[in-house]
Design a protein around this motif. Structure first.
Motif, PDB file in Angstrom:
ATOM      1  N   GLU A 101       0.780  -1.301  -0.185  1.00  0.00           N
ATOM      2  CA  GLU A 101      -0.159   0.074   0.114  1.00  0.00           C
ATOM      3  C   GLU A 101       0.880   1.148   0.131  1.00  0.00           C
ATOM      4  OE1 GLU A 101      -1.836   0.768   4.025  1.00  0.00           O
ATOM      5  OE2 GLU A 101      -1.058  -1.224   4.564  1.00  0.00           O
ATOM      6  N   PHE A 102       0.251   2.548  -0.360  1.00  0.00           N
ATOM      7  CA  PHE A 102       0.992   3.638  -0.161  1.00  0.00           C
ATOM      8  C   PHE A 102       2.226   3.839  -0.724  1.00  0.00           C
ATOM      9  CE2 PHE A 102      -1.325   3.240   4.102  1.00  0.00           C
ATOM     10  CZ  PHE A 102      -2.228   4.188   3.475  1.00  0.00           C
ATOM     11  N   GLY A 103       2.209   3.399  -2.162  1.00  0.00           N
ATOM     12  CA  GLY A 103       3.419   3.551  -3.085  1.00  0.00           C
ATOM     13  C   GLY A 103       4.568   2.444  -2.963  1.00  0.00           C
ATOM     14  N   GLY A 104       3.929   1.248  -2.234  1.00  0.00           N
ATOM     15  CA  GLY A 104       5.107   0.230  -2.188  1.00  0.00           C
ATOM     16  C   GLY A 104       5.319  -0.285  -1.051  1.00  0.00           C
ATOM     17  N   TYR A 105       4.825   0.362  -0.012  1.00  0.00           N
ATOM     18  CA  TYR A 105       5.154  -0.301   1.333  1.00  0.00           C
ATOM     19  C   TYR A 105       4.456  -1.518   1.405  1.00  0.00           C
ATOM     20  CZ  TYR A 105       5.050  -0.777   6.358  1.00  0.00           C
ATOM     21  OH  TYR A 105       5.468  -1.084   7.734  1.00  0.00           O
ATOM     22  N   CYS A 106       5.143  -2.614   1.903  1.00  0.00           N
ATOM     23  CA  CYS A 106       4.751  -3.755   1.958  1.00  0.00           C
ATOM     24  C   CYS A 106       5.022  -4.323   3.484  1.00  0.00           C
ATOM     25  CB  CYS A 106       5.136  -4.779   0.982  1.00  0.00           C
ATOM     26  SG  CYS A 106       4.869  -4.419  -0.733  1.00  0.00           S
ATOM     27  N   GLU A 107       3.925  -4.895   4.125  1.00  0.00           N
ATOM     28  CA  GLU A 107       4.287  -5.682   5.360  1.00  0.00           C
ATOM     29  C   GLU A 107       4.059  -7.217   5.253  1.00  0.00           C
ATOM     30  OE1 GLU A 107       2.063  -4.312   8.753  1.00  0.00           O
ATOM     31  OE2 GLU A 107       2.850  -2.191   8.737  1.00  0.00           O
ATOM     32  N   GLU A 108       3.408  -7.608   3.918  1.00  0.00           N
ATOM     33  CA  GLU A 108       3.397  -8.987   3.761  1.00  0.00           C
ATOM     34  C   GLU A 108       3.693  -9.399   2.388  1.00  0.00           C
ATOM     35  OE1 GLU A 108      -0.321 -10.683   4.819  1.00  0.00           O
ATOM     36  OE2 GLU A 108      -0.898  -9.222   6.273  1.00  0.00           O
ATOM     37  N   LYS A 109       4.114 -10.617   2.193  1.00  0.00           N
ATOM     38  CA  LYS A 109       4.457 -11.266   0.638  1.00  0.00           C
ATOM     39  C   LYS A 109       2.882 -11.610   0.202  1.00  0.00           C
ATOM     40  CE  LYS A 109       6.000 -15.140   1.808  1.00  0.00           C
ATOM     41  NZ  LYS A 109       6.577 -16.633   1.749  1.00  0.00           N
ATOM     42  N   PRO A 110       2.898 -11.266  -1.304  1.00  0.00           N
ATOM     43  CA  PRO A 110       1.442 -11.569  -1.800  1.00  0.00           C
ATOM     44  C   PRO A 110       1.223 -13.075  -1.774  1.00  0.00           C
ATOM     45  CG  PRO A 110       3.372 -11.448  -3.449  1.00  0.00           C
ATOM     46  CD  PRO A 110       3.822 -11.015  -2.059  1.00  0.00           C
ATOM     47  N   VAL A 111      -0.080 -13.025  -1.842  1.00  0.00           N
ATOM     48  CA  VAL A 111      -0.522 -14.529  -2.329  1.00  0.00           C
ATOM     49  C   VAL A 111      -0.441 -14.889  -3.616  1.00  0.00           C
ATOM     50  CG1 VAL A 111      -2.669 -15.646  -2.172  1.00  0.00           C
ATOM     51  CG2 VAL A 111      -2.438 -14.237  -0.218  1.00  0.00           C
ATOM     52  N   ILE A 112      -0.146 -15.862  -3.927  1.00  0.00           N
ATOM     53  CA  ILE A 112       0.014 -16.454  -5.435  1.00  0.00           C
ATOM     54  C   ILE A 112      -1.082 -17.680  -5.606  1.00  0.00           C
ATOM     55  CG2 ILE A 112       1.332 -17.206  -7.352  1.00  0.00           C
ATOM     56  CD1 ILE A 112       3.973 -15.622  -5.724  1.00  0.00           C
ATOM     57  N   ILE A 113      -1.963 -17.545  -6.716  1.00  0.00           N
ATOM     58  CA  ILE A 113      -2.767 -18.601  -7.041  1.00  0.00           C
ATOM     59  C   ILE A 113      -2.747 -18.815  -8.512  1.00  0.00           C
ATOM     60  CG2 ILE A 113      -5.090 -19.282  -6.886  1.00  0.00           C
ATOM     61  CD1 ILE A 113      -5.708 -17.242  -4.405  1.00  0.00           C
ATOM     62  N   ASN A 114      -2.793 -20.195  -8.973  1.00  0.00           N
ATOM     63  CA  ASN A 114      -2.713 -20.526 -10.280  1.00  0.00           C
ATOM     64  C   ASN A 114      -3.832 -20.344 -11.133  1.00  0.00           C
ATOM     65  OD1 ASN A 114      -3.732 -22.944  -9.999  1.00  0.00           O
ATOM     66  ND2 ASN A 114      -1.737 -23.799 -10.111  1.00  0.00           N
ATOM     67  N   LEU A 115      -4.163 -20.360 -12.299  1.00  0.00           N
ATOM     68  CA  LEU A 115      -5.404 -20.646 -13.037  1.00  0.00           C
ATOM     69  C   LEU A 115      -6.236 -21.720 -12.564  1.00  0.00           C
ATOM     70  CD1 LEU A 115      -4.338 -19.754 -16.637  1.00  0.00           C
ATOM     71  CD2 LEU A 115      -5.065 -18.181 -15.112  1.00  0.00           C
ATOM     72  N   GLU A 116      -5.782 -22.781 -12.036  1.00  0.00           N
ATOM     73  CA  GLU A 116      -6.676 -23.778 -11.396  1.00  0.00           C
ATOM     74  C   GLU A 116      -7.347 -23.534 -10.408  1.00  0.00           C
ATOM     75  OE1 GLU A 116      -3.537 -24.403 -12.767  1.00  0.00           O
ATOM     76  OE2 GLU A 116      -4.455 -24.669 -14.863  1.00  0.00           O
ATOM     77  N   GLY A 117      -6.793 -22.256  -9.407  1.00  0.00           N
ATOM     78  CA  GLY A 117      -7.255 -21.985  -8.142  1.00  0.00           C
ATOM     79  C   GLY A 117      -6.429 -22.442  -7.107  1.00  0.00           C
ATOM     80  N   THR A 118      -5.555 -23.206  -7.351  1.00  0.00           N
ATOM     81  CA  THR A 118      -4.347 -23.732  -6.419  1.00  0.00           C
ATOM     82  C   THR A 118      -3.587 -22.639  -5.666  1.00  0.00           C
ATOM     83  OG1 THR A 118      -4.257 -25.728  -7.439  1.00  0.00           O
ATOM     84  CG2 THR A 118      -2.727 -25.325  -5.788  1.00  0.00           C
ATOM     85  N   VAL A 119      -3.714 -22.378  -4.347  1.00  0.00           N
ATOM     86  CA  VAL A 119      -2.674 -21.439  -3.669  1.00  0.00           C
ATOM     87  C   VAL A 119      -1.220 -21.921  -3.792  1.00  0.00           C
ATOM     88  CG1 VAL A 119      -2.324 -20.142  -1.778  1.00  0.00           C
ATOM     89  CG2 VAL A 119      -4.694 -20.842  -2.358  1.00  0.00           C
ATOM     90  N   LEU A 120      -0.290 -21.342  -4.582  1.00  0.00           N
ATOM     91  CA  LEU A 120       0.894 -21.657  -4.337  1.00  0.00           C
ATOM     92  C   LEU A 120       1.786 -21.158  -3.359  1.00  0.00           C
ATOM     93  CD1 LEU A 120       1.564 -21.392  -8.516  1.00  0.00           C
ATOM     94  CD2 LEU A 120       0.766 -23.212  -7.146  1.00  0.00           C
ATOM     95  N   ASP A 121       1.509 -19.933  -2.841  1.00  0.00           N
ATOM     96  CA  ASP A 121       2.097 -19.077  -1.982  1.00  0.00           C
ATOM     97  C   ASP A 121       0.901 -18.680  -1.160  1.00  0.00           C
ATOM     98  OD1 ASP A 121       3.604 -17.627   0.036  1.00  0.00           O
ATOM     99  OD2 ASP A 121       5.017 -17.132  -1.611  1.00  0.00           O
ATOM    100  N   LYS A 122       0.901 -18.701   0.103  1.00  0.00           N
ATOM    101  CA  LYS A 122      -0.312 -18.296   1.039  1.00  0.00           C
ATOM    102  C   LYS A 122       0.251 -16.852   1.597  1.00  0.00           C
ATOM    103  CE  LYS A 122      -1.516 -22.622   3.019  1.00  0.00           C
ATOM    104  NZ  LYS A 122      -1.585 -23.752   4.055  1.00  0.00           N
ATOM    105  N   GLY A 123       1.222 -16.342   0.956  1.00  0.00           N
ATOM    106  CA  GLY A 123       1.746 -14.952   1.369  1.00  0.00           C
ATOM    107  C   GLY A 123       1.925 -14.917   2.784  1.00  0.00           C
ATOM    108  N   GLY A 124       1.908 -13.800   3.652  1.00  0.00           N
ATOM    109  CA  GLY A 124       2.187 -13.754   4.989  1.00  0.00           C
ATOM    110  C   GLY A 124       3.235 -12.515   5.253  1.00  0.00           C
ATOM    111  N   PRO A 125       3.659 -12.502   6.442  1.00  0.00           N
ATOM    112  CA  PRO A 125       4.439 -11.611   7.101  1.00  0.00           C
ATOM    113  C   PRO A 125       5.895 -11.560   6.313  1.00  0.00           C
ATOM    114  CG  PRO A 125       2.952 -12.417   9.134  1.00  0.00           C
ATOM    115  CD  PRO A 125       3.000 -13.190   7.737  1.00  0.00           C
ATOM    116  N   ILE A 126       6.462 -10.563   6.222  1.00  0.00           N
ATOM    117  CA  ILE A 126       7.714 -10.584   5.509  1.00  0.00           C
ATOM    118  C   ILE A 126       8.874 -10.971   6.617  1.00  0.00           C
ATOM    119  CG2 ILE A 126       9.549  -9.080   4.591  1.00  0.00           C
ATOM    120  CD1 ILE A 126       7.448  -7.477   3.114  1.00  0.00           C
ATOM    121  N   ILE A 127       8.696 -10.351   7.673  1.00  0.00           N
ATOM    122  CA  ILE A 127       9.553 -10.742   8.785  1.00  0.00           C
ATOM    123  C   ILE A 127       9.413 -12.096   9.596  1.00  0.00           C
ATOM    124  CG2 ILE A 127      10.524 -10.075  10.945  1.00  0.00           C
ATOM    125  CD1 ILE A 127       9.262  -7.171  10.280  1.00  0.00           C
TER     126      ILE A 127
END
Length: 69
Positions: A43-69
């Motif tokens: 948010e706010f021009g690129g400030y991140c506290e969490e990794k992004p969630v990554i989901i493929n076209l089949e709907g499988t969660v490849l990375d649940k994201g979460g806190p960076i630290i």
């Protein structure tokens, strides 16, 4: 993105099991090379506290994201 990818995104957004991972996302990006959606929580021009969630076209969660630290 084509019609196939848009339909996949719609299915992902409507999937109740994925909602817990997508809450708090500020943007959705599509990676054409990997055929994945990235639900970004920066948010706010690129400030991140969490990794992004990554989901493929089949709907499988490849990375649940979460806190960076």
């Amino acid at each position: 993105m084509g019609e196939k990818e848009l339909q996949a995104l719609r299915d992902i957004l409507e999937d109740v099991n994925n909602k817990k991972y997508m809450i708090g996302a500020w943007s959705i990006n599509f990676n054409k090379e990997q055929n994945t959606f990235q639900f970004d929580k920066c948010e706010f021009g690129g400030y991140c506290e969490e990794k992004p969630v990554i989901i493929n076209l089949e709907g499988t969660v490849l990375d649940k994201g979460g806190p960076i630290i």
